[in-house]
Structures are given as C-alpha cells and as structure tokens.
Design a protein around this motif. Structure first.
Motif, PDB file in Angstrom:
ATOM      1  N   LYS A 626       0.839  -1.194   0.000  1.00 20.73           N
ATOM      2  CA  LYS A 626       0.000   0.000   0.000  1.00 20.73           C
ATOM      3  C   LYS A 626       0.877   1.249   0.000  1.00 20.73           C
ATOM      4  O   LYS A 626       1.979   1.268   0.555  1.00 20.73           O
ATOM      5  CB  LYS A 626      -0.891   0.034   1.247  1.00 20.73           C
ATOM      6  CG  LYS A 626      -2.059  -0.927   1.206  1.00 20.73           C
ATOM      7  CD  LYS A 626      -3.170  -0.399   0.311  1.00 20.73           C
ATOM      8  CE  LYS A 626      -4.408  -1.292   0.411  1.00 20.73           C
ATOM      9  NZ  LYS A 626      -4.210  -2.646  -0.132  1.00 20.73           N
ATOM     10  N   ARG A 650       5.845   3.410  -0.252  1.00 17.97           N
ATOM     11  CA  ARG A 650       5.075   2.169  -0.232  1.00 17.97           C
ATOM     12  C   ARG A 650       5.678   1.188   0.750  1.00 17.97           C
ATOM     13  O   ARG A 650       6.885   1.234   1.013  1.00 17.97           O
ATOM     14  CB  ARG A 650       5.008   1.528  -1.629  1.00 17.97           C
ATOM     15  CG  ARG A 650       4.125   2.284  -2.596  1.00 17.97           C
ATOM     16  CD  ARG A 650       4.122   1.628  -3.968  1.00 17.97           C
ATOM     17  NE  ARG A 650       3.185   2.284  -4.872  1.00 17.97           N
ATOM     18  CZ  ARG A 650       1.936   1.901  -5.063  1.00 17.97           C
ATOM     19  NH1 ARG A 650       1.474   0.853  -4.407  1.00 17.97           N
ATOM     20  NH2 ARG A 650       1.155   2.536  -5.910  1.00 17.97           N
ATOM     21  N   GLU A 656      -5.167  -7.544   3.128  1.00 11.45           N
ATOM     22  CA  GLU A 656      -6.429  -6.949   2.714  1.00 11.45           C
ATOM     23  C   GLU A 656      -7.381  -8.051   2.270  1.00 11.45           C
ATOM     24  O   GLU A 656      -6.979  -9.000   1.588  1.00 11.45           O
ATOM     25  CB  GLU A 656      -6.226  -5.958   1.576  1.00 11.45           C
ATOM     26  CG  GLU A 656      -7.543  -5.362   1.049  1.00 11.45           C
ATOM     27  CD  GLU A 656      -7.340  -4.382  -0.085  1.00 11.45           C
ATOM     28  OE1 GLU A 656      -6.746  -3.315   0.157  1.00 11.45           O
ATOM     29  OE2 GLU A 656      -7.771  -4.694  -1.213  1.00 11.45           O
ATOM     30  N   LEU A 731      -6.340   3.234   3.233  1.00 12.89           N
ATOM     31  CA  LEU A 731      -5.539   2.979   4.419  1.00 12.89           C
ATOM     32  C   LEU A 731      -5.564   4.157   5.384  1.00 12.89           C
ATOM     33  O   LEU A 731      -5.579   3.977   6.607  1.00 12.89           O
ATOM     34  CB  LEU A 731      -4.095   2.672   3.997  1.00 12.89           C
ATOM     35  CG  LEU A 731      -3.095   2.359   5.094  1.00 12.89           C
ATOM     36  CD1 LEU A 731      -3.476   1.071   5.812  1.00 12.89           C
ATOM     37  CD2 LEU A 731      -1.684   2.251   4.518  1.00 12.89           C
TER      38      LEU A 731
END
Length: 823
Positions: A626, A650, A656, A731
């Motif tokens: 993410k 990242r 997830e 997020l």
C-alpha cells in the motif's frame, strides 16, 4: 531451473506418446468441417440437427476456428444433419443413430464443396453478444458501442463487467488495481511507465474486444493478484482485402485510425496506424493541511491551476503465413509513442501557530511548475504453431520483445511574497530504458475428446535503467546547480523462469474441469540505493469447475493463487521533489504481494439474445503493498531540507480482504431497445502494521453503471451511458464518489459502409469534482480536484474492400466459384 526444464521435456514427450482413447458420452454428435479443395477448416459454419423426417431443427451450433463442432444433450433417436456456409453447397447426412450402444457419434470429416451460384448484392450482418462468459474468461465485444466512438480504451473499460475506472483513469478489477495488461495476448512495455497514459493513447476505434480473466489458469503468468485484462485489437483474416478509416474531432479529444487487411491464399498481412490527442485543458485543485508537532501547529493552504495535454500514436505491421496444412507462422512489429505535458502555478500559504498564540510565521509563495514526459516503444513478436493429425494437438512457440525508451523533465520554482526568504526550486530530467523479452513454448495434447493436457515453459527477462539528474536552485547565483546528492542512477533486472502443466476434462459426467499448477522462479537484481533481493520460488495452483445446468445456464467455481511483484516504480528510491510540499520515493525492500482468489459465478442466456452474469468473490492479499503518507516537520534529502512536507512511499502493510458480488446483464426489452446494467458491491477490510495508522480499516464500496441503446430503424441508433462510483475507504482516509454520463447517436449510410456519429460526455457540467481526505493522529489533509470532463465530438467511419469466402486455388480449379463481394 535445469531440473524444471528437464521435467518439461520429459512431460511433453510423454504427452505426445499418449495414444487416443475412444471418447465416451451420452447423446452427442461431433464433427469437423473442412473445405473440400484446400482441406482447411471452415469456421462459423452453421450446423442444424433434425429429427429424421422433420423440417424443424431440434438443436444446432456453429463451428469453431478449427472447424470443430459438438452438440450435446441429444435424446436417443434417429437424426438428420445439415451443414451450411456462404459460398458452399449444403452438406446433409441422414439416418444418424444415437442410442445406448452408440451414444457418441463422430462425423470425422465434412468436406464442403463450392457453390456454383454467383453472389450479388449480399448484405452480411453478424454480431457477437456484447458480453460472452467462457469457462476461463469474460469477453466484452465492443461492436456497436456508440458512446465509445471517438473515445479511448478507458472509455470502453468503464463498461466492462467487474472493471472499475476512476476519474484519473486508474483501473481496478473486482476492486484490485494489481492487473496484468496485455495487447493481443502479449505483454508490452508501453504499460510500464504510466498505465493511465498508455490506455488513454489507444483509440476505441482500434479495439475489437476486451478479455477479462479474474482467475487465470496455469497457462497464464502468475503475476497480477487482480487478474488479467487483454485488449484485442482489430484484425481480419478473411480472403481478399478490406480496411477501415475512423476519425473524430471534439472539444476535448481527437482521434484517427486506419486499418488495412489483405489475404491471398495462405498469406495475410495487416497494417494499421492510429493516433489521438487530448487538447489542452484547464484543471483546478486545492489542499488544506493541518499538522501538529509538539506545541506547534502548522496549516498549509494550496490553490493550483494547471493545464494538461496528452497525445500519442501507434503503427504496426502483422504477417500470417500458412506454410502448410499443419504449420503456421506469424510475425509482427509495432511502434508506440505517447507524451503528456502539464504546467501551472500554485499559490501557497504556510502558517505556524505556537501554543494558541497568533501566527509567528506566515509565509506566502507562488510556485510555477512545468512537467513533460515522453515514451517510445517497439514491440516485436514471432510465432510458430504446429498442428498434428490428431485434432486439438498443437505445439506453439512464441518470441516477444519489447523495447522502451522514455524521458521525463520537470521544473519547479517557488518565490516568496513579502518575505526575505530566498527562492527555492529544482529542475531535472529522468531518461530511462526498459527491455523485456519472452520466449514461450506451449503444447496441447487431447488424450480423449474430453481429456486435454497442456504443458509449457517460459523464459522472461526484463532490464530497466533509469537516471535521475537533479539541479537545485541556488538563490545566491540565481541559477540551477547540479546536485550530486539528490541525483542517482538505478538499474533493475528481473528474470522469471516458468513451467506449467494443466488438464481439462469431464468429472463424473457432471463437471467440466480445468486445473493446473504453475511454477515460477524469480531472480531480481538491483544496482543503486537498496539492498540485495533474494531469489524466490512461487507455486501457483488454479482450478475451474463448471457445470451446465441446462443448455442456457452455467454455474462456475474457480480458485487461483497469484503474485504481484513490485515493479520498477514501486522500488526506485529516487526522491521526487517536483512539488516540495509533497515528495515521494520508492522502496527497494518491498516483498511480493500474494493473492488467494475464490469466485462463484452463474451465467444464463436467453433465446432473444439477452444474458445475465452473477459473480461472487472472496480475495485475500498477504504482504499487501500500500501507498501511505507521513507528515514531517522537516525532511532532508541530500543537501536539501523540505519543511512541513508530506512524504509518500510504499510498504508491505499487512493484509487486505475483499468480499463482494458483481451483477451484469444484457436485457433486450424490445427488438430495438436493449439495456445493460452492471453493478458491483464489496466490503473491504485492511489490516496493517504501520505506525500512526489504524490497525484495522473497513468499509463498503459499490459501482453502478447502465447502458441503454435504441435502434431507430435499420441505420440510425442512439445510446446513453451513466456511471456512479461510491466513496471508497483507504488505508489513511477516503475518496469521494463521482458520477459521469454520456450520450451518443450514429447514422449509417452507403449500405452501412459509412457512418457519422455524435457523442457528448457530461454535457451539463464543466468539471467533475473529486475529493479525498487523509486522517492521522495530529494530522489531517483535505484535497479537491476539479477535472475537466465535458466534451462534444463528431466521428466518422468508412469501411471498404472486397472479401472472398473461397480460396484462390479453388477458383483456379472451379471457374464457377463465387466472385468477391462487398463487406
């Protein structure tokens, strides 16, 4: 890896040596249709099955591209078969007995002879279903998609079931952005630098269909946890020649394309050129940030106005040569170019407050920026296919090479107003190269009619070189000086060695099964800032269970394990400071993301051409990658310090899970009126281990679009399309919803060889607004983008040529063979 390829050779040898067994089945008639003179298969021939003595068919089908057909589920009895195709004499066979002693009847070779009748004033109309649901993929046929005329690839992708496109052109498949994009089944480096730009440089007029593979089988690469999207460009292999010209002009977008196809006997050639340009348009954006560091609170306001223009073109040549009845050679070369240019200015206020006291620092500045990016790519492919006497037994060898050169330039300079603070800024360029090579071998062996084994191997090599030259502004010298501490060079290499084996068969005379296992061994090298990346092996199992409830209904269960390897942009540690208040860099220590995907689907078709498709899905991503943003009071890179800055990078944040359902349908309300609804709803749960972020984030997302088409008479039609994307949770915050809609009409003339159309997008709004928020303890950010979307355009299309449905050598042997006809 030598053991893997030894195993591949042994397994292939074993498959070739397996002898055919007698097929089994119940109530089935199969066969193959060929040209009596050339012995080549005849595809799309019509097969009709009649009860002996009856004039009404009880079942029927068409032949596939290899000339094969199969009709199942026939009651025991005595039948009559009729085979028809344009330009051929009808073939008939009587007294075909299907009973318990002979439940499966094979007609080995139906040879069609040429018709002696001349064909004049023939008008051929054939159109595939808009959405086709196959055992391992979903196919969206562009066909007469009026609202996509004059548009680009992203305009079509918005209508494809299970696909979501946001306002910036970013694509997700069942909510997952990790997608492997292909063109005509082959990778291309044009997707490497900027996927959104690449998709917006492909005119919709060039696209024949889009294939969506959400649970790819073992034959496909394991990369892409979201799945695979394959863009099929227009081609034609019919005898003779034909072509098309398409052009559109508009207030926001202009397109043009030319296609030419020619085939003589066993040799065919295809050439194309297409280009498009997004005209210069104005966009607005604002940001409002509030950050607290100890006893100091900082607020930053940004108001920007920017201009963007984008353009690109593609051209290519393809060859297809049937060396013999069993040997086919294909080759192709294409060149692709696209570029974009943005420039604008940003007014900034940077305010600091300490312990509730009035501002002790309040800086105003104006930042001017200019960014340019260009990319050129050459794609090469060479393929050889060997078919054997046994139907369905094939050996396929493919080489694909993609060579990409790109270069980016940026400039930004901030001047402070009513302040002694010296000006700051930077400029630089970023040249790079991306070379990709694939060599693949695939072999298919039908052990029986219902049992097929496939195996193969692939070598994949990628090498990327990127150089970042940065010059920082020196106020004392009033010049930009080369900054060795911020400049860097990054070399990235990846080799993937793959082998797979899969099988397709019937289980318990109930399921159609396709299962397989793919093994991929990856070697990654990085030269630059970053550590050593260890080699790793990945096993990717997959299976599909499909059951036909009735002739028109199918239920399907599938599973696949996928991998998303970090790409070059994710790993490049170069700090992008084109906006000194929003800097970003990659993470060379990222691990691959692992996905486990489950799907359960139901498909039903109707006699009048309609269909519905329902897919439920569960997707789990481990080592989930993410993007996340962290506020810094000051951030130092090289010899430069950035104050009150948001830093984006990242990381493997955790996992997830997405669970949802997608519903799509094509519903012919009347003979002339069709609607196509498409609805996706899902829940998303993110578990992360980052500091200063929630350990658990969850929310619902949904997308709804509707396409309505009405045919006013034989040569005039109109369409309307509307799309809604709900807010989605991320997020660190969420993005707002947005709505888009379009209207189109088309008039055909000159016996439908030519058409003129009109299309408008969001005609009642100048802009589409997109807001987003980032919320963290002690920090928050609100952003708003106003993206220009309204457009009006006119398109023109013309088709030309003469097609032959017979082979040239047949005309030599048969003076009465049909003459060329207009397409």
């Amino acid at each position: 890896m030598k053991y893997l390829f030894t195993l591949f050779i042994l397994f292939t040898s074993f498959c070739i040596s397996v002898s055919a067994q007698t097929p089994t089945g119940k109530g089935k008639i199969t066969g193959k249709v060929t040209d009596a003179t050339t012995k080549l298969p005849v595809d799309y021939a019509t097969i009709g099955i009649y009860k002996q003595g009856s004039t009404s068919p009880v079942n029927g089908t068409t032949t596939d591209p290899k000339g094969n057909f199969s009709i199942n589920g026939l009651p025991f009895g005595e039948y009559h078969i009729a085979v028809d195709f344009i330009g051929y004499q009808r073939f008939t066979a009587d007294h075909i007995i299907v009973n318990a002693a002979h439940p499966a009847v094979v007609i080995p070779n139906i040879a069609l002879s040429s018709s002696q009748k001349m064909l004049k004033d023939v008008n051929i109309t054939a159109q595939a279903s808009t959405v086709e649901n196959k055992i391992d993929k979903l196919v969206y046929n562009v066909g007469n998609d009026l609202t996509a005329q004059g548009g680009v690839a992203t305009d079509i992708l918005k209508k494809v079931p299970m696909v979501t496109v946001d306002i910036d052109g970013n694509v997700e498949l069942l909510g997952n952005p990790s997608i492997k994009f292909l063109i005509n089944g082959k990778p291309s480096s044009i997707f490497g630098a900027s996927l959104a730009d690449a998709l917006q440089s492909i005119p919709a007029s060039q696209i024949k269909s889009i294939e969506v593979v959400t649970s790819p089988g073992a034959k496909y690469d394991a990369s892409g946890t979201g799945g695979i999207i394959n863009i099929i460009l227009k081609d034609n292999k019919v005898q003779g020649y034909n072509g098309s010209i398409n052009a559109s002009i508009g207030t926001r977008l202009e397109n043009a394309s030319v296609n030419l196809n020619a085939r003589k006997s066993n040799f065919g050639v295809n050439a194309f050129f297409s280009g498009n340009k997004t005209l210069r348009s104005e966009a607005f954006s604002t940001k409002d940030r509030l950050s607290t560091f100890n006893d100091t609170t900082r607020r930053q306001l940004q108001n920007a106005v920017g201009y963007i223009e984008r353009g690109g073109f593609q051209t290519g040549l393809g060859l297809d040569w049937n060396l013999s009845k069993h040997d086919n050679l294909t080759a192709g070369i294409s060149y692709h170019h696209f570029s974009n240019h943005t420039d604008g200015s940003t007014s900034q206020e940077d305010q600091s407050v300490k312990a509730g006291i009035s501002p002790f620092s309040d800086l105003f500045s104006l930042r001017n920026a200019n960014n340019q990016f260009g990319e050129d790519a050459v794609d090469l492919n060479l393929g050889y296919k060997k078919s054997f006497a046994k139907d369905g037994q094939e050996l396929d060898i493919q080489y694909t090479g993609s060579f990409n050169k790109n270069n980016g330039n940026f400039y930004q300079k901030s001047d402070y107003i009513n302040s002694t603070t010296p000006s700051t800024g930077s400029m630089g360029n970023n040249p790079g190269k991306d070379h990709e090579t694939e060599i693949a071998v695939d072999y298919a062996h039908p052990v029986t009619e219902d049992f097929i084994i496939e195996t193969g191997g692939k070598l994949y090599f990628e090498n990327i070189n990127s150089t970042s030259n940065v010059n920082t502004y020196n106020a004392a010298k009033n010049d930009f000086i080369y900054d060795a501490l911020q400049s860097n060079s990054f070399t990235y290499g990846r080799n993937v060695y793959s082998y797979y084996a899969s099988a397709s068969f019937k289980a318990f005379d109930f399921f159609d099964v396709k299962t397989g296992l793919r093994d991929e061994y990856t070697i990654t090298t990085v030269d630059g800032k970053g550590g050593v990346i260890p080699d790793y092996n990945f096993l990717s199992p997959s299976f599909v269970l499909s059951h036909k409830i009735a002739k028109t209904q199918t239920v399907k269960l599938s599973y696949s394990k996928r991998i998303e390897r970090p790409d070059f942009g994710d790993m490049n540690p170069f700090v992008n400071s084109a906006d000194p208040y929003n800097v970003s860099f990659g993470n060379p220590n990222l691990h691959p993301e692992i996905g486990n995907n489950f799907e359960l689907g139901y498909n039903r078709s109707f006699d009048k051409g309609g269909n519905i498709n329902i897919t439920t899905f569960y997707r789990h991503n481990g080592f989930d990658v993410k993007q996340y943003t962290t506020p810094y009071k000051s951030f130092r890179e090289g010899d430069s310090t950035y104050n009150n800055v948001y830093v984006t990078t990242r990381a493997n944040v955790g996992s997830e899970v997405r669970v949802g359902v997608n519903f799509s349908a094509s519903l012919p309300i009347t003979k002339d009126f069709t609607v196509r609804p498409n609805f996706l709803v899902a829940t998303r749960r993110i578990m992360d281990n980052l500091p200063n972020t929630p350990s658990f984030v969850a929310g619902y997302e949904y997308r709804l679009n509707l396409n309505a088409a009405y045919q006013f008479g034989n040569d005039f039609g109109a369409e309307a399309f509307a799309n809604y994307n709900s807010p989605n949770v991320g997020l660190q915050g969420k993005n707002s919803s947005f709505v888009s809609y379009s209207f189109a009409a088309r008039k055909q003339f000159l016996d439908k060889k030519a058409s003129i159309g009109f299309v408008t997008n969001v005609p009642f709004n100048d802009y589409i607004n997109q807001s987003s928020t980032i919320v963290q303890p002690g920090n928050s950010q609100y952003s708003l983008k106003r993206v220009p979307y309204r457009s009006f355009g006119i398109s023109f299309s013309y088709r030309f040529g003469k097609l032959e449905f017979k082979k040239d050598q047949e005309k030599d042997n048969n003076p009465g063979a049909p003459q060329p006809i207009e397409p």
